[in-house]
Design a protein around this motif. Structure first.
Motif, PDB file in Angstrom:
ATOM      1  N   LYS A 116      -6.445   2.936 -32.922  1.00 55.23           N
ATOM      2  CA  LYS A 116      -5.681   3.745 -33.869  1.00 55.23           C
ATOM      3  C   LYS A 116      -5.550   5.153 -33.313  1.00 55.23           C
ATOM      4  O   LYS A 116      -6.501   5.691 -32.736  1.00 55.23           O
ATOM      5  CB  LYS A 116      -6.372   3.800 -35.232  1.00 55.23           C
ATOM      6  CG  LYS A 116      -6.311   2.491 -35.982  1.00 55.23           C
ATOM      7  CD  LYS A 116      -6.846   2.622 -37.381  1.00 55.23           C
ATOM      8  CE  LYS A 116      -6.688   1.287 -38.106  1.00 55.23           C
ATOM      9  NZ  LYS A 116      -7.178   1.368 -39.477  1.00 55.23           N
ATOM     10  N   LYS A 118      -2.366   8.593 -32.585  1.00 55.58           N
ATOM     11  CA  LYS A 118      -1.069   9.225 -32.786  1.00 55.58           C
ATOM     12  C   LYS A 118      -0.252   9.138 -31.502  1.00 55.58           C
ATOM     13  O   LYS A 118      -0.745   9.470 -30.430  1.00 55.58           O
ATOM     14  CB  LYS A 118      -1.250  10.677 -33.203  1.00 55.58           C
ATOM     15  CG  LYS A 118      -1.967  10.802 -34.547  1.00 55.58           C
ATOM     16  CD  LYS A 118      -1.861  12.179 -35.132  1.00 55.58           C
ATOM     17  CE  LYS A 118      -2.547  12.251 -36.482  1.00 55.58           C
ATOM     18  NZ  LYS A 118      -1.933  11.483 -37.521  1.00 55.58           N
ATOM     19  N   ASP A 127       1.582   7.828 -36.588  1.00 55.13           N
ATOM     20  CA  ASP A 127       0.344   7.064 -36.513  1.00 55.13           C
ATOM     21  C   ASP A 127       0.657   5.672 -35.980  1.00 55.13           C
ATOM     22  O   ASP A 127       1.647   5.059 -36.381  1.00 55.13           O
ATOM     23  CB  ASP A 127      -0.304   6.939 -37.890  1.00 55.13           C
ATOM     24  CG  ASP A 127      -0.875   8.251 -38.393  1.00 55.13           C
ATOM     25  OD1 ASP A 127      -1.294   9.073 -37.561  1.00 55.13           O
ATOM     26  OD2 ASP A 127      -0.897   8.453 -39.621  1.00 55.13           O
TER      27      ASP A 127
END
Length: 183
Positions: A116, A118, A127
């Motif tokens: 996870k 950006k 995201d």
């Protein structure tokens, strides 16, 4: 006096050792916006930098957008000039975390993880959550991932004349084989 110098030097060496990073400057990203029955719209960049902190699971990558190459030169020109506007937005940057990552538990068999973070692309930051397969063979850690991004999320305008030839969901595949960074 020697003991007074030895302790700070040992502490400094532990701090430096624990912050060793693994990296590659020859990772690969494949960008595929093809629709079946039309010309393949697929670009490959094999000069992508990936950095992994094995102690924390933090991962980052940098791709120079003009590094994507296509089978058809005109597609590459359109990719750079019309869609990705690479003179204005020359890089794609990802910064993230591999969830539950523990380098000491890696084996030669791929294990499933979620990354996870950006993604900064075309002047936008979004995201991203992606499945990844990670393994370790000798001193190398291999990271494989496959995920999709929407052109609209990154304000990539596709002219209506060719909208039916380009997928609005772009498939991204990455392959990085990382090694310890030696200074």
């Amino acid at each position: 006096m020697k003991k007074n110098l030895l302790i700070p030097m040992l502490l400094a060496s532990f701090i430096i050792f624990s912050q060793e990073k693994m990296m590659t400057k020859s990772g690969t990203i494949i960008f595929d916006a093809s629709f079946p029955s039309f010309d393949e719209v697929k670009g490959t960049n094999s000069n992508v930098t990936f950095v992994l902190n094995p102690a924390t699971g933090e991962i980052a990558s940098l791709a120079i957008m003009k590094g994507f190459h296509f089978k058809i030169a005109l597609m590459e020109e359109h990719f750079n000039e019309s869609y990705m506007e690479t003179d204005q937005y020359p890089k794609a940057i990802f910064r993230g975390q591999i969830e539950g990552f523990d380098a000491s538990r890696l084996t030669e068999d791929f294990k499933d993880y979620i990354i996870k973070g950006k993604l900064e692309l075309h002047g936008k930051i979004k995201d991203i959550s992606a499945n990844a397969k990670i393994r370790k063979i000798g001193p190398r850690i291999t990271v494989l991932s496959n995920f999709s991004v929407s052109t609209s999320d990154f304000s990539v305008a596709v002219p209506s004349l060719i909208k039916y030839k380009l997928a609005s969901e772009v498939n991204i595949k990455l392959n990085a084989v990382l090694m310890r960074e030696w200074n």
